[in-house]
Motif scaffolding. Structure first.
Motif, PDB file in Angstrom:
ATOM      1  N   LEU A  54      48.246  11.411 -37.101  1.00 46.99           N
ATOM      2  CA  LEU A  54      49.172  10.518 -37.724  1.00 46.99           C
ATOM      3  C   LEU A  54      50.058   9.703 -36.779  1.00 46.99           C
ATOM      4  O   LEU A  54      49.863   8.323 -37.001  1.00 46.99           O
ATOM      5  N   ARG A  55      50.500  10.354 -35.672  1.00 52.80           N
ATOM      6  CA  ARG A  55      51.130   9.248 -34.793  1.00 52.80           C
ATOM      7  C   ARG A  55      50.246   8.375 -34.211  1.00 52.80           C
ATOM      8  O   ARG A  55      50.537   7.187 -33.901  1.00 52.80           O
ATOM      9  N   SER A  56      49.188   8.857 -33.585  1.00 47.26           N
ATOM     10  CA  SER A  56      48.430   8.093 -32.756  1.00 47.26           C
ATOM     11  C   SER A  56      47.410   6.977 -33.609  1.00 47.26           C
ATOM     12  O   SER A  56      46.978   6.328 -33.046  1.00 47.26           O
ATOM     13  N   GLU A 113      40.761   7.474 -47.230  1.00 43.51           N
ATOM     14  CA  GLU A 113      41.843   8.250 -47.214  1.00 43.51           C
ATOM     15  C   GLU A 113      41.960   9.135 -46.123  1.00 43.51           C
ATOM     16  O   GLU A 113      43.232   9.373 -45.376  1.00 43.51           O
ATOM     17  N   GLU A 114      40.777   9.536 -45.539  1.00 41.97           N
ATOM     18  CA  GLU A 114      40.993  10.181 -44.174  1.00 41.97           C
ATOM     19  C   GLU A 114      41.133   9.451 -43.082  1.00 41.97           C
ATOM     20  O   GLU A 114      41.324   9.815 -42.006  1.00 41.97           O
ATOM     21  N   ARG A 115      41.043   7.707 -43.392  1.00 48.99           N
ATOM     22  CA  ARG A 115      41.219   6.991 -42.198  1.00 48.99           C
ATOM     23  C   ARG A 115      40.329   7.394 -41.137  1.00 48.99           C
ATOM     24  O   ARG A 115      40.465   7.249 -39.845  1.00 48.99           O
TER      25      ARG A 115
ATOM     26  N   TYR B  45      46.071   0.881 -52.994  1.00 50.49           N
ATOM     27  CA  TYR B  45      46.854   1.942 -52.072  1.00 50.49           C
ATOM     28  C   TYR B  45      45.852   3.076 -52.115  1.00 50.49           C
ATOM     29  O   TYR B  45      45.261   3.444 -52.900  1.00 50.49           O
ATOM     30  N   ARG B  46      45.745   3.732 -50.693  1.00 51.88           N
ATOM     31  CA  ARG B  46      44.894   4.780 -50.422  1.00 51.88           C
ATOM     32  C   ARG B  46      45.990   5.755 -49.635  1.00 51.88           C
ATOM     33  O   ARG B  46      46.402   5.461 -48.474  1.00 51.88           O
ATOM     34  N   PRO B  47      46.225   6.775 -50.131  1.00 54.38           N
ATOM     35  CA  PRO B  47      47.132   7.997 -49.409  1.00 54.38           C
ATOM     36  C   PRO B  47      46.572   8.159 -48.098  1.00 54.38           C
ATOM     37  O   PRO B  47      45.457   8.096 -47.890  1.00 54.38           O
ATOM     38  N   ASN B  48      47.379   8.501 -47.056  1.00 59.24           N
ATOM     39  CA  ASN B  48      46.978   8.628 -45.803  1.00 59.24           C
ATOM     40  C   ASN B  48      47.072  10.470 -45.731  1.00 59.24           C
ATOM     41  O   ASN B  48      48.163  10.858 -45.796  1.00 59.24           O
ATOM     42  N   LEU B  49      45.748  10.773 -45.653  1.00 58.49           N
ATOM     43  CA  LEU B  49      45.769  12.559 -45.740  1.00 58.49           C
ATOM     44  C   LEU B  49      46.283  12.678 -44.492  1.00 58.49           C
ATOM     45  O   LEU B  49      46.891  14.049 -44.369  1.00 58.49           O
ATOM     46  N   SER B  50      46.172  12.320 -43.383  1.00 56.80           N
ATOM     47  CA  SER B  50      46.999  12.811 -42.028  1.00 56.80           C
ATOM     48  C   SER B  50      48.266  13.068 -42.380  1.00 56.80           C
ATOM     49  O   SER B  50      48.802  14.189 -41.981  1.00 56.80           O
ATOM     50  N   ALA B  51      48.827  12.100 -42.931  1.00 61.36           N
ATOM     51  CA  ALA B  51      50.217  12.018 -43.167  1.00 61.36           C
ATOM     52  C   ALA B  51      50.640  13.124 -44.242  1.00 61.36           C
ATOM     53  O   ALA B  51      51.597  14.250 -44.052  1.00 61.36           O
TER      54      ALA B  51
END
Lengths: 327, 327
Positions: A54-56, A113-115, B45-51
């Motif tokens: 998330l952070r990086s 969503e997994e980015r 919008y796509r949720p950020n799964l890491s967050a």
DNA sequence: GCGATCCTTGAAAACGTTTTCAGTAATCGT
DNA sequence: ACGATTACTGAAAACGTTTTCAAGGATCGC
């Protein structure tokens, strides 16, 4: 409860920033680095990858979307991809679409969503055609099948040439009524079919091509139906390993002698194809290299997002065995 | 640049909390839910799964650690696991250890850092024996192979019974010099070997067992060496599908007639085993059920972490084919 | 008609990292 | 000897969510 970087920092008597730098590759004095490492061991600290990602903003994750991992072609490619990925410190998310465009769309959304850092994708024909440059939010390399030229990097076989090579060989062996059974969902099968038809035309022969779902059961059913009809072909070209297996099963069930009653030539040098009697003539795909090249293209695309689209075309190796005669 | 939940909230004229609730299953009025959904569509919008994973502390990820995905047994199991996982909204991280304890340890550490919800693991014997209850920071189900009783949930085959069944059948078919080639790294192979040896003893026969790395190439080399020695066995029991393939290859290379010169009986009903001549007698493992049961056990363990350890023992199905005689 | 309860909602505090931003101490060049 | 780098370090601000917490308004029981 769970030990975090703050606990390590406290144990080492430094700030969390220093711990982070000591664990990564920030500038930290040797003395502190040693203290941090000791503290990590003492506390049993394990970094939280979700937080790190998330952070990086670097997920270090690549998506691998294939039709079905149980197809040995995809199994082998996926293993190569995973080896390369883990070697580069990346993680792989594997998805099976079963050639279903809806599932493809679903998994592509999941990748967003997994980015993910990037995706390696073997799309169905329907999806490949609808997939234009810039549609995807992440770098993508198409494997096995490819879409419209210039849209995405890809690594594919020279399918037309391979399909033609099988026909040429069958003709040279004395066969003239050469049918073809091709997968219905992939551009790859279409290209192989085009090569097959072109070669037949070159020899002044007429194609007889049919389509089926690209799995052994469907192929066996279709082949059984076909071969029971009057005036069946003398030889069959099969567009992948699963279909080849289905056709071989059908021939066996109908007690057709291979190649006496029916010659067989297909794709994918799966380990069993030289174990059966007679051995099956196939075009071998360089599976490990396909996976490795796909990863290479993906990494290079990530490093240089704006470079021109590239397409790696690999050649198959024709492995001649008893199933193709001579007539 | 990337659109986040704040942008959606702004577009919908609500707070981020409301967006989060509308997307999840929080209590939100129908009116606002519709507004949010419209805003989601409008913004892309796509949720950020890491967050999401970081904040919710639920990674919804399961690890699958196997020896080699190219072994059709693991391929099939993994497909079943992934189907069950995706159906439950979970993701799978697949790891290949190549039967290397160091890589097993590395991947187990990775699983900790991923904060996985659970792991399905086919450990080598070395690792399984060293793996005691509470060693792992996450719920774990062992498949195919299992460790010390009571340490972890597991789903395995009744290996000893299956090994014995093959021997009984060979004896019934008239064979008495029955050798066995077993994988060197798994507890499973050992159990099959124990069943094999026990059944032979029951029949008053002496075991001749050897070991090899559990892959086709190693098995072929070992079998070729063995079968070239004077006084080779009349029949061979092979402890998995890869080894069976290797042995069959060796027999063919030495031009041994099966079952005339050498009978063959093995494990794993891989699709090619009934395609070769003669068909190979095997114990079929319920691969899909192994994967599905493993996921079930894992989910139940996650739901009730303190329930007693369970072990699911499945029975193999003996598939008789020509490779086992009669003598 | 009024307190209690329920349902919605928003502000703000997490989640566990990495990274920015300053700041200190040491080293360097002249 | 002195300003300018350089090399470390820590405080605090992100990263993009979900989850408190408190509060507002409606509904309910009587």
């Amino acid at each position: 409860m769970s030990v975090g970087i703050r606990d390590v920092a406290r144990a080492a008597g430094v700030s969390t920033a220093t711990v982070s730098r000591a664990l990564g590759r920030g500038p930290v004095s040797e003395a502190l680095r040693a203290q941090v490492e000791a503290a990590v061991r003492a506390t049993g600290y394990r970094p939280n990858l979700s937080a790190r990602r998330l952070r990086s903003q670097a997920t270090r994750t690549i998506g691998l979307i294939v039709a079905d991992i149980r197809n040995p072609f995809f199994t082998a490619v996926s293993r190569a991809v995973e080896d390369a990925a883990y070697a580069a410190g990346m993680r792989v998310i594997l998805c099976n679409t079963d050639e279903d465009p809806d599932r493809e769309a679903m998994y592509l959304r999941l990748m967003e969503e997994e980015r993910v850092t990037g995706v390696i994708f073997a799309p169905t024909r329907a999806t490949a055609e609808a997939l234009h440059a810039g549609d995807l939010a992440f770098p993508t390399v198409l494997i096995d099948r490819c879409g419209p030229p210039g849209a995405h990097d890809s690594v594919v076989l020279d399918n037309a040439a391979a399909g033609a090579a099988l026909v040429d060989h069958l003709v040279a062996q004395g066969f003239s009524r050469i049918g073809g059974l091709f997968g219905a969902t992939s551009s790859t099968a279409q290209e192989r079919r085009a090569g097959y038809a072109g070669a037949l035309a070159r020899h002044g022969l007429a194609p007889e091509a049919r389509a089926c779902a690209p799995n052994a059961a469907a192929a066996e059913a279709e082949a059984a139906r076909w071969l029971a009809e009057p005036g069946r072909p003398e030889a069959l070209v099969l567009s992948n390993g699963r279909i080849l297996m289905g056709a071989f099963r059908a021939a066996r069930a109908l007690s057709l002698a291979v190649p006496g009653d029916l010659a067989l030539a297909g794709f994918d040098n799966e380990p069993w194809t030289d174990l059966v009697e007679p051995g099956l003539t196939v075009v071998e795909q360089p599976v490990a290299e396909i996976g490795a090249q796909a990863m290479r293209l993906l990494f290079e695309r990530i490093a240089a997002p704006d470079q021109p689209v590239r397409k790696v075309v690999l050649s198959g190796r024709t492995v001649l065995r008893g199933s193709t005669g001579p007539r």
